[in-house]
Design a protein around this motif. Structure first.
Motif, PDB file in Angstrom:
ATOM      1  N   SER A   1       0.866  -1.166  -0.017  1.00  0.00           N
ATOM      2  CA  SER A   1       0.099   0.076  -0.029  1.00  0.00           C
ATOM      3  C   SER A   1       0.806   1.304   0.031  1.00  0.00           C
ATOM      4  O   SER A   1       1.883   1.300   0.657  1.00  0.00           O
ATOM      5  N   TYR A   2       0.354   2.273  -0.730  1.00  0.00           N
ATOM      6  CA  TYR A   2       1.204   3.608  -0.644  1.00  0.00           C
ATOM      7  C   TYR A   2       0.368   4.583   0.136  1.00  0.00           C
ATOM      8  O   TYR A   2      -0.866   4.481   0.121  1.00  0.00           O
ATOM      9  N   ASP A   3       1.326   5.382   0.615  1.00  0.00           N
ATOM     10  CA  ASP A   3       0.836   6.642   1.324  1.00  0.00           C
ATOM     11  C   ASP A   3      -0.247   7.495   0.391  1.00  0.00           C
ATOM     12  O   ASP A   3      -0.069   7.571  -0.631  1.00  0.00           O
ATOM     13  N   GLU A   4      -1.260   8.089   0.907  1.00  0.00           N
ATOM     14  CA  GLU A   4      -1.992   8.950  -0.062  1.00  0.00           C
ATOM     15  C   GLU A   4      -1.510   9.957  -0.685  1.00  0.00           C
ATOM     16  O   GLU A   4      -1.565  10.223  -1.775  1.00  0.00           O
ATOM     17  N   ASN A   5      -0.399  10.613   0.066  1.00  0.00           N
ATOM     18  CA  ASN A   5       0.340  11.753  -0.569  1.00  0.00           C
ATOM     19  C   ASN A   5       1.965  11.647  -0.599  1.00  0.00           C
ATOM     20  O   ASN A   5       2.444  10.847   0.341  1.00  0.00           O
ATOM     21  N   PRO A   6       2.634  12.138  -1.580  1.00  0.00           N
ATOM     22  CA  PRO A   6       3.965  12.157  -1.406  1.00  0.00           C
ATOM     23  C   PRO A   6       4.580  12.954  -0.183  1.00  0.00           C
ATOM     24  O   PRO A   6       3.707  13.517   0.267  1.00  0.00           O
ATOM     25  N   ARG A   7       5.899  12.857   0.138  1.00  0.00           N
ATOM     26  CA  ARG A   7       6.548  13.382   1.039  1.00  0.00           C
ATOM     27  C   ARG A   7       7.849  14.114   0.463  1.00  0.00           C
ATOM     28  O   ARG A   7       8.521  13.477  -0.362  1.00  0.00           O
ATOM     29  N   ASN A   8       8.489  15.185   1.114  1.00  0.00           N
ATOM     30  CA  ASN A   8       9.548  15.558   0.977  1.00  0.00           C
ATOM     31  C   ASN A   8      10.273  16.082   2.153  1.00  0.00           C
ATOM     32  O   ASN A   8       9.822  15.776   3.404  1.00  0.00           O
ATOM     33  N   ALA A   9      11.299  16.818   2.122  1.00  0.00           N
ATOM     34  CA  ALA A   9      11.945  17.166   3.312  1.00  0.00           C
ATOM     35  C   ALA A   9      11.191  18.181   4.381  1.00  0.00           C
ATOM     36  O   ALA A   9      11.372  18.312   5.537  1.00  0.00           O
TER      37      ALA A   9
ATOM     38  N   TYR B   1       9.302  11.675  -2.462  1.00  0.00           N
ATOM     39  CA  TYR B   1       9.104  10.173  -2.392  1.00  0.00           C
ATOM     40  C   TYR B   1       7.628   9.881  -1.837  1.00  0.00           C
ATOM     41  O   TYR B   1       6.807  10.395  -1.287  1.00  0.00           O
ATOM     42  N   LEU B   2       7.361   8.390  -2.167  1.00  0.00           N
ATOM     43  CA  LEU B   2       6.066   7.906  -1.914  1.00  0.00           C
ATOM     44  C   LEU B   2       6.341   6.707  -0.963  1.00  0.00           C
ATOM     45  O   LEU B   2       6.800   5.734  -1.400  1.00  0.00           O
TER      46      LEU B   2
END
Length: 336
Positions: free
Chosen positions: A218-226, A309-310
């Motif tokens: 499963s992938y998180d709903e939204n990507p992330r960054n720093a 990143y996701l």
């Protein structure tokens, strides 16, 4: 491809014979395996790469580390350092290896170390007084006898349908699966039917003492960054470059397939060390989306405002509670 496999088949037979004899030496006691008083849980596979060991280690860290002082020991594949190294979390991926550094970043309270010699790594970790040790990719490291062995096999590449190296991707003959206490079929479709699960159960030919589980990604709903969680709108509006340096990017591509995104894909080998030329080319990209493992390698090389990143996680098709109970019961039994 079939003709190449036929040419390599004699070498596969030889390799399989050598690994079988080695395992027989360990099984008979001619070669010694060391066991430990504290709980040692091994996560590994028979196939080379791409079975989801890192997400499973993180799943176990999330399950165990809030309750016990937990250590994770990895080889630190493709790192520039040698020997035992206890991570602080501020190392580079080149120093520590991408996956161990990811473990430490996500679970700062856990002990995370790297050492190609698992027996030496455990000896060094014991000085830190852990209560549980997780071994990443150590199923073939017979010098250490884990108390609980978890064997992973990918839904799209079951070990019973593979060949020995170099004709296929097996590290040892399939009879080695008998050492596993738990077998997990990973990267399954999240709507895997009961009929398909039963078909795979018959294919794997489990022993009576083994338990089988099925998981997907499963992938998180939204990507992330720093800066934390980001929004898909920023990436989808401006377009992005997808960068993958993992064994099997297919699940991520399938996940993005259902979204109306404008992106290009640059695929690199697993654990790829990016060259200066490649990094310069990536710096020319508008925005970059990558996997969390690749993010660990790229975060110090690319502008943080353009790198995303996701995150992924293990999702059990069914039996999550039973799996968790198996792990925690084993740890409690070793405490007695």
């Amino acid at each position: 491809m079939k003709s190449l496999r036929k040419l390599l088949f004699p070498f596969a037979l030889l390799y399989g014979a050598v690994t079988w004899i080695r395992n027989q030496f360990y099984n008979s006691g001619i070669l010694s395996s060391r066991s430990y008083d504290l709980p040692v849980i091994c996560v590994g596979n028979l196939n080379t790469g791409g079975t989801g060991k890192s997400p499973m280690i993180e799943y176990l860290l999330k399950l165990v580390s809030p309750k016990y002082r937990t250590a994770a020991l990895s080889r630190g594949y493709k790192r520039s350092t040698r020997g035992f190294k206890l991570l602080r979390g501020n190392e580079s991926a080149a120093e520590a290896g991408d996956e161990p550094l990811q473990f430490k970043r996500n679970f700062g309270n856990a002990l995370v170390a790297v050492d190609a010699d698992r027996r030496n790594g455990i000896a060094e970790l014991l000085k830190q007084e852990p209560e549980v040790i997780l071994l990443d990719d150590a199923f073939q490291h017979r010098k250490v006898k884990a108390g609980l062995n978890i064997l992973l096999t990918s839904y799209g590449d079951l070990y019973t349908e593979d060949f020995m190296l170099p004709a296929g991707n097996l590290r040892e003959p399939t009879v080695g699966a008998e050492r596993a206490d738990i077998i997990v079929v990973t990267k399954c479709p999240l709507k895997l039917t009961s009929e398909e699960q039963e078909r795979i159960w018959h294919k794997l030919r489990l022993r009576n003492y083994q338990k089988l589980f099925f998981t997907g990604i499963s992938y998180d709903e939204n990507p992330r960054n720093a800066d934390g969680e980001a929004d898909w709108e920023e990436l989808s509006t401006e377009g992005f470059c997808l960068v993958t340096g993992i064994a099997n990017p297919k699940p991520l591509l399938e996940h993005l397939k259902g979204k109306d995104f404008n992106y290009t894909h640059r695929k690199f080998p697993d654990h790829h060390n990016f060259t200066e030329r490649e990094l310069n080319e990536l710096k020319e990209e508008n925005l970059i989306l990558t996997t969390e493992k690749d993010y660990v390698r790229l975060k110090d090389e690319l502008p943080p405002d353009k790198l995303f990143y996701l995150p992924i996680k293990v999702t059990f098709i069914k039996g999550k509670e039973e799996f968790d109970k198996n792990i925690l019961d084993y740890i409690k039994e070793k405490e007695v």
